[in-house]
Design a protein around this motif. Structure first.
Motif, PDB file in Angstrom:
ATOM      1  N   TRP A  75       0.875  -1.174   0.000  1.00 40.84           N
ATOM      2  CA  TRP A  75       0.000   0.000   0.000  1.00 40.84           C
ATOM      3  C   TRP A  75       0.909   1.220   0.000  1.00 40.84           C
ATOM      4  O   TRP A  75       1.988   1.203   0.583  1.00 40.84           O
ATOM      5  CB  TRP A  75      -0.912   0.014   1.222  1.00 40.84           C
ATOM      6  CG  TRP A  75      -1.801  -1.189   1.319  1.00 40.84           C
ATOM      7  CD1 TRP A  75      -2.104  -2.077   0.331  1.00 40.84           C
ATOM      8  CD2 TRP A  75      -2.484  -1.651   2.489  1.00 40.84           C
ATOM      9  NE1 TRP A  75      -2.942  -3.059   0.797  1.00 40.84           N
ATOM     10  CE2 TRP A  75      -3.196  -2.825   2.120  1.00 40.84           C
ATOM     11  CE3 TRP A  75      -2.576  -1.203   3.802  1.00 40.84           C
ATOM     12  CZ2 TRP A  75      -3.979  -3.543   3.016  1.00 40.84           C
ATOM     13  CZ3 TRP A  75      -3.360  -1.914   4.699  1.00 40.84           C
ATOM     14  CH2 TRP A  75      -4.049  -3.062   4.303  1.00 40.84           C
ATOM     15  N   SER A  76       0.473   2.291  -0.629  1.00 38.71           N
ATOM     16  CA  SER A  76       1.357   3.439  -0.841  1.00 38.71           C
ATOM     17  C   SER A  76       1.880   4.011   0.473  1.00 38.71           C
ATOM     18  O   SER A  76       3.066   4.343   0.580  1.00 38.71           O
ATOM     19  CB  SER A  76       0.625   4.523  -1.639  1.00 38.71           C
ATOM     20  OG  SER A  76      -0.571   4.914  -0.970  1.00 38.71           O
ATOM     21  N   ASP A  77       1.021   4.125   1.486  1.00 41.35           N
ATOM     22  CA  ASP A  77       1.480   4.697   2.749  1.00 41.35           C
ATOM     23  C   ASP A  77       2.443   3.761   3.467  1.00 41.35           C
ATOM     24  O   ASP A  77       3.471   4.190   3.997  1.00 41.35           O
ATOM     25  CB  ASP A  77       0.294   5.053   3.656  1.00 41.35           C
ATOM     26  CG  ASP A  77      -0.671   3.900   3.849  1.00 41.35           C
ATOM     27  OD1 ASP A  77      -0.869   3.136   2.894  1.00 41.35           O
ATOM     28  OD2 ASP A  77      -1.252   3.779   4.941  1.00 41.35           O
ATOM     29  N   ALA A  78       2.132   2.458   3.471  1.00 36.76           N
ATOM     30  CA  ALA A  78       3.010   1.496   4.133  1.00 36.76           C
ATOM     31  C   ALA A  78       4.379   1.443   3.468  1.00 36.76           C
ATOM     32  O   ALA A  78       5.408   1.287   4.143  1.00 36.76           O
ATOM     33  CB  ALA A  78       2.368   0.115   4.122  1.00 36.76           C
ATOM     34  N   GLU A  79       4.413   1.587   2.150  1.00 39.44           N
ATOM     35  CA  GLU A  79       5.689   1.526   1.441  1.00 39.44           C
ATOM     36  C   GLU A  79       6.610   2.668   1.841  1.00 39.44           C
ATOM     37  O   GLU A  79       7.780   2.452   2.171  1.00 39.44           O
ATOM     38  CB  GLU A  79       5.469   1.539  -0.068  1.00 39.44           C
ATOM     39  CG  GLU A  79       6.755   1.447  -0.859  1.00 39.44           C
ATOM     40  CD  GLU A  79       6.523   1.305  -2.355  1.00 39.44           C
ATOM     41  OE1 GLU A  79       7.450   0.850  -3.046  1.00 39.44           O
ATOM     42  OE2 GLU A  79       5.421   1.647  -2.831  1.00 39.44           O
ATOM     43  N   VAL A  80       6.094   3.906   1.819  1.00 37.96           N
ATOM     44  CA  VAL A  80       6.985   5.037   2.092  1.00 37.96           C
ATOM     45  C   VAL A  80       7.346   5.114   3.574  1.00 37.96           C
ATOM     46  O   VAL A  80       8.478   5.481   3.921  1.00 37.96           O
ATOM     47  CB  VAL A  80       6.368   6.373   1.616  1.00 37.96           C
ATOM     48  CG1 VAL A  80       6.179   6.368   0.116  1.00 37.96           C
ATOM     49  CG2 VAL A  80       5.066   6.691   2.319  1.00 37.96           C
ATOM     50  N   VAL A  81       6.434   4.764   4.465  1.00 41.02           N
ATOM     51  CA  VAL A  81       6.739   4.842   5.898  1.00 41.02           C
ATOM     52  C   VAL A  81       7.773   3.791   6.277  1.00 41.02           C
ATOM     53  O   VAL A  81       8.720   4.070   7.025  1.00 41.02           O
ATOM     54  CB  VAL A  81       5.452   4.690   6.737  1.00 41.02           C
ATOM     55  CG1 VAL A  81       5.796   4.582   8.225  1.00 41.02           C
ATOM     56  CG2 VAL A  81       4.528   5.880   6.511  1.00 41.02           C
TER      57      VAL A  81
END
Length: 338
Positions: A75-81
């Motif tokens: 998921w986009s948020d999980a990837e960057v965090v």
């Protein structure tokens, strides 16, 4: 035995013994100080150079050197965090970090079993409630990383007078306009589980909930918006689509999909014993304001997650310092000058 045959036998045995000794000395396990064929160094740490201690972060005490395994889902948020955490722990604390991509249910089980050290995407109290209830006594909650919301989303150009809330989809005319489907994401995710409950709660027998992936959901949304078609997708905030498109959540009068959620960091039991105290402190202080995370996600979509994370680290030195050390920037002090 004839003398010449005896000496020949002794020569052959001696040669074999010498060759075996050389092999064991150069390649065998334990003799040369290097891992032998098929062996690796201790889990999480490379084979140490002679006389050098394991790579423990300077200025800390306690904890052992090992790879820190972070679970994440695509998921986009999980990837960057997770990538942001990896970059800071490796560069500023000298740790080795491995990001392990796997399904959300496996992450909860992995942290509870100790196969993963930490996960950074526990959506509570509603979205991942079922997962949380199964492992809550076997994990350690290190706190909130950011806030979010789940729901069903439509483009803003869809007339609110005709489609404002989930129950409106029971109208056959509205159902036909959206193609008789709600575009979903990964099967088994908390959002899809909640969406299945919503389908039942609002009696949407004529609609299909279509499982796919986060990338498929955004592709369907993008294509519909380009054609000005009506579309309903399962989505969550923070996500780059909210910065890229004008969207709105459908009202959920029964509250089936939940409201404002908090995304937590969950660590395995014993985490604080196996890593320096600064690592636990880092995850306890790590928090991303909604506006900053939204901008970070959009930048990751426009460039790459790696470039976006590097840019965030450069542009927010005071926040990064606080996460790493707990030091609060003094008013009027320029962090760039330090």
């Amino acid at each position: 035995m004839r003398p010449w045959l005896r000496w020949l036998t002794i020569g052959v045995v001696g040669g074999v013994a010498a060759a075996l000794f050389v092999y064991l000395f150069l390649c065998g396990p334990g003799l040369s100080g290097r891992p032998g064929p098929g062996e690796t160094a201790h889990r999480g740490a490379p084979a140490e150079r002679a006389g050098e201690p394991p790579p423990v972060a300077p200025g800390t005490n306690g904890g052992t050197a090992r790879t820190l395994r972070i679970g994440w889902t695509a998921w986009s948020d999980a990837e960057v965090v997770s990538l942001l955490a990896q970059r800071l722990l490796e560069r500023r604390m000298g740790l080795e970090v491995e990001r392990v991509m796997t399904d959300i249910g496996i992450q909860y089980q992995g942290v509870a079993n100790g196969d993963l050290d930490i996960m950074l995407m526990a959506w509570l109290p509603v979205t991942h409630r079922d997962y949380w209830e199964k492992v809550r006594d076997r994990v350690v909650n290190l706190g909130v990383l950011y806030t979010g919301r789940l729901g069903w989303v439509v483009p803003a150009y869809v007339p609110e007078a005709e489609l404002a809330a989930i129950p409106d989809l029971a109208d056959p005319a509205v159902g036909r306009r959206v193609g008789g489907r709600v575009q979903g994401i990964d099967p088994g995710s908390g959002l899809m589980q909640a969406s299945e409950r919503a389908m039942e709660a609002y009696n949407l027998e004529e609609m299909d909930l279509v499982p796919a992936s986060g990338a498929a959901m955004t592709a369907v949304l993008d294509r519909a918006i380009r054609n000005r078609d009506w579309v309903v997708v399962t989505a969550w905030r923070p996500h780059w689509v909210f910065a890229a498109y004008d969207l709105r959540f459908l009202k959920d009068p029964e509250g089936v999909l939940g409201g404002e959620e908090r995304v937590h960091a969950l660590a395995r039991q014993g985490f604080h014993n196996d890593f320096p105290p600064r690592v636990t402190g880092f995850f306890s202080r790590l928090y991303l304001p909604q506006e900053e995370l939204a901008a970070l996600l959009l930048e990751a979509q426009d460039t790459s997650p790696e470039e976006a994370v590097e840019g965030y680290i450069r542009e927010h030195p005071a926040r990064i310092r606080y996460w790493l050390t707990g030091e609060v920037e003094e008013p009027g002090k320029n962090p760039q000058s330090q």
